[in-house]
Design an enzyme around this catalytic site. Structure first.
Site, PDB file in Angstrom:
ATOM      1  N   THR A 345       0.838  -1.207   0.000  1.00 58.97           N
ATOM      2  CA  THR A 345       0.000   0.000   0.000  1.00 58.97           C
ATOM      3  C   THR A 345       0.867   1.249   0.000  1.00 58.97           C
ATOM      4  OG1 THR A 345      -0.109   0.410   2.385  1.00 58.97           O
ATOM      5  CG2 THR A 345      -1.611  -1.250   1.492  1.00 58.97           C
ATOM      6  N   ASP A 346       0.290   2.350  -0.413  1.00 60.51           N
ATOM      7  CA  ASP A 346       0.937   3.640  -0.191  1.00 60.51           C
ATOM      8  C   ASP A 346       0.909   3.919   1.311  1.00 60.51           C
ATOM      9  OD1 ASP A 346       2.135   6.123  -0.663  1.00 60.51           O
ATOM     10  OD2 ASP A 346       0.962   6.431  -2.490  1.00 60.51           O
ATOM     11  N   TRP A 347       1.597   4.963   1.734  1.00 58.79           N
ATOM     12  CA  TRP A 347       1.847   5.172   3.160  1.00 58.79           C
ATOM     13  C   TRP A 347       0.634   5.762   3.892  1.00 58.79           C
ATOM     14  CZ3 TRP A 347       5.210   2.580   1.012  1.00 58.79           C
ATOM     15  CH2 TRP A 347       6.462   2.276   1.550  1.00 58.79           C
TER      16      TRP A 347
END
Length: 630
Positions: A345-347
């Site tokens: 996932t993105d952060w």
């Protein structure tokens, strides 16, 4: 007895050839002259420690020995800090968003993936820190090595997504590589960056950005390869091969290509890092166009994929962010494209972030009402392997213990993450040569190639009366937003426009901060693309007073019809030093770029174009592909 003698002798000889492991003082094992790391410290050569064994058997062996807590820790990657002296102590770093020391996360959370933001250390100290981290990892129960990741560090840029590049070689931005348009230049860039990353232990690139810049107001355009899918596809593939090679190996840097399935078509360009985003929209019914660069990434065997925060509005059976969307991650990425690499996932999709008195909400778009555990479960159910920007392995442990998620589901993701570590050679030798780091980072050949790319990407859009290139050393020049010491090498610098033969001005594409209490949100280059009010008037006053050459840095497509009309010459750069720009203006280098994005003629045209469609604004000032030469 006579007949048994050869058999007995053969048995003795075989035993002699397969001596038991000899334990060395450094903790390694030697067997028949070959040295192995005794990662679990049991004095025996386990399958996962044996570099001669097949990859999948090694992966399966270490997975079999891992506890649930160790598996859960592997599913998380988050930022850590590097001390200026290379030590591992948890020293305060003065950051507004302080991050824990790596050893704390390793010991308490069983984590072994970290990304780096600012690095105050020099190359030698950075390499020392990295080796210290790996030494600490070697002392853990199974000795699983650490993977260090980073956002781009090799671009001449003030963009917040380009980490400090001052010590690394400084190339034009990816948008500049697209202006050059040559896959070999892109691969050369990636290969140079790969060697610099390797020297200090960075083994995973949180790039390339394969998004298409079809919405001109989006703040992340400078990290893309422009708005044309075919051009972006060619350069994405070259980029990945430059970092990884044809297959992932001990000399590779693994690429995490982002942001699947294309983060460009944000409604009104509002970025989904923030709660004011309005989703990704497809008024041109052009969803599949944005997949083309990712298909090239799959063909180049990208090691990992990162979905974006955005919500693909009305494209699947639920309007939730990409990483939460099972139709996107499992249905499209896993089943349609058969991607079996790591999906991260993105952060910050799960927990809110406190920044002083301001709360930055988790990017849990579409699932805001779910609690922390429910968000983690939904992401796992969607098919992601790793959670970026979070330190929550205990949540995964509890989900498994409460039988909401099976341990077999966790094993499938851990297997992918372990496989990548083995392919990168980290289990066999994760350490770097500290002395080599000092000579490799920013070495003369890489710096020279980077500076050449800055010049080659510069795009000449207007050359009225063929004023360019200017004669060097003879002209009285008035400069604005240029270092006077640098400009003095090209002409006689004067203080007043009236005293100049010609003026040279550097501009940046305009942007206007959003009205938000979030300081990070205010740093993003959102908003209109045209100059306004006094700023515009002062620029035009100069252009109408003195013949002027304008260079504009394009991190987004600027709207500059009046400036273009009044300028004698117009150039666009994509991350370039003053010297690079002046070299082109004065003919020491030829402009080689072609616009990888169109320049609209008005903000009205920007507002009328479709977010998901390339080069579709009405009567653009300069079309995609525009560019002159000398």
């Amino acid at each position: 007895m006579k007949t048994l003698l050869p058999v007995l002798l053969g048995t003795c000889l075989l035993a002699a050839c397969h001596q038991g492991p000899k334990k060395n003082k450094d903790g390694t094992l030697t067997i028949n002259g070959v040295t192995f790391r005794d990662l679990n410290k049991n004095g025996q050569l386990d399958i996962y420690e044996d570099k001669r064994q097949p990859l999948e058997q090694r992966v399966g062996d270490v997975l079999r020995q891992m506890t649930l807590e160790e598996k859960a820790g592997m599913l998380f990657i988050n930022g850590t800090k590097v001390n200026a002296d290379g030590t591992l102590d948890d020293k305060p770093d003065g950051s507004p968003m302080p991050v824990p020391a790596a050893v704390k996360l390793m010991d308490e959370k069983k984590m072994n993936h970290f990304n780096l933001w600012q690095i105050p250390a020099g190359p030698k100290e950075m390499a020392t820190w990295y080796n210290n981290v790996q030494q600490h990892a070697a002392a853990t129960r199974l000795g699983i090595p650490v993977t260090i990741a980073s956002d781009p560090r090799n671009h001449f840029s003030n963009n917040i997504f380009a980490m400090q590049a001052t010590r690394f070689s400084q190339w034009c931005e990816p948008l500049g590589l697209a202006a050059i348009g040559d896959p070999e230049v892109t691969r050369t860039f990636a290969n140079a960056s790969r060697q610099e990353y390797l020297a200090v232990g960075i083994r995973e690139a949180l790039h390339p950005q394969a998004d298409l810049a079809t919405e001109p107001r989006w703040p992340r355009i400078s990290g893309t390869f422009g708005e044309d899918a075919q051009l972006a596809a060619k350069l994405t593939a070259a980029y990945i091969r430059g970092y990884q090679g044809d297959t992932l190996n001990a000399q590779s840097v693994a690429c995490m290509t982002k942001h699947f399935s294309g983060g460009g078509p944000q409604k009104e360009g509002l970025d989904p890092h923030f709660e004011f985003q309005k989703g990704q929209v497809y008024p041109g019914h052009n969803f599949n166009y944005h997949l083309i660069p990712f298909e090239a990434a799959f063909n180049a065997h990208t090691a990992a994929i990162m979905p974006y925060y955005g919500v693909p509005m009305d494209q699947t059976n639920e309007n939730v962010g990409f990483a939460y969307n099972k139709a996107i991650i499992t249905g499209m990425l896993r089943e349609k494209y058969h991607f079996d690499g790591v999906v991260c996932t993105d952060w910050g999709l799960i927990t809110d972030l406190k920044m002083g008195d301001v709360t930055w909400p988790a990017r849990a778009w579409g699932v805001e009402k779910l609690n922390t555990a429910e968000r983690v479960k939904k992401l796992l159910d969607a098919g992601v392997d790793q959670f970026g920007g979070e330190n929550l392995p205990e949540v995964v442990v509890q989900l498994v213990k409460s039988k909401q998620v099976s341990e077999a589901r966790i094993d499938s993701s851990v297997r992918r993450l372990l496989r990548q570590k083995f392919e990168l050679g980290l289990f066999d030798n994760p350490f770097v040569d500290v002395d080599n780091a000092a000579t490799m980072i920013g070495n003369a050949d890489f710096q020279q190639a980077g500076e050449a790319s800055q010049r080659k990407a510069i795009t000449l859009l207007k050359n009225d009366e063929k004023k360019l290139p200017l004669p060097s050393g003879k002209l009285h020049i008035y400069i604005k937003n240029i270092d006077a010491k640098v400009a003095a090498q090209y002409g006689i610098v004067v203080e007043k426009p009236a005293d100049a033969d010609i003026a040279i001005i550097r501009l940046n594409t305009p942007w206007y901060p959003v009205n938000s209490p979030n300081a990070f949100a205010r740093m993003f280059h959102h908003g209109d693309l045209d100059f306004k009010g006094k700023q515009k008037d002062s620029i035009l006053q100069l252009l109408h007073t003195t013949p002027t050459i304008v260079d504009i840095y394009l991190d987004r497509p600027a709207v500059i019809p009046e400036i273009n009309a009044a300028a004698k010459g117009l150039l666009a750069d994509f991350g370039a030093s003053d010297a690079a720009v002046l070299d082109v203006i004065f003919g020491k280098a030829n402009p080689g770029g072609k616009l990888p994005i169109e320049l609209p003629s008005s903000m009205e045209a920007v507002r009328q174009q479709k977010e998901d469609v390339p080069y579709d604004s009405k009567n653009p000032l300069y079309k995609f592909g525009a560019g002159l030469s000398y």
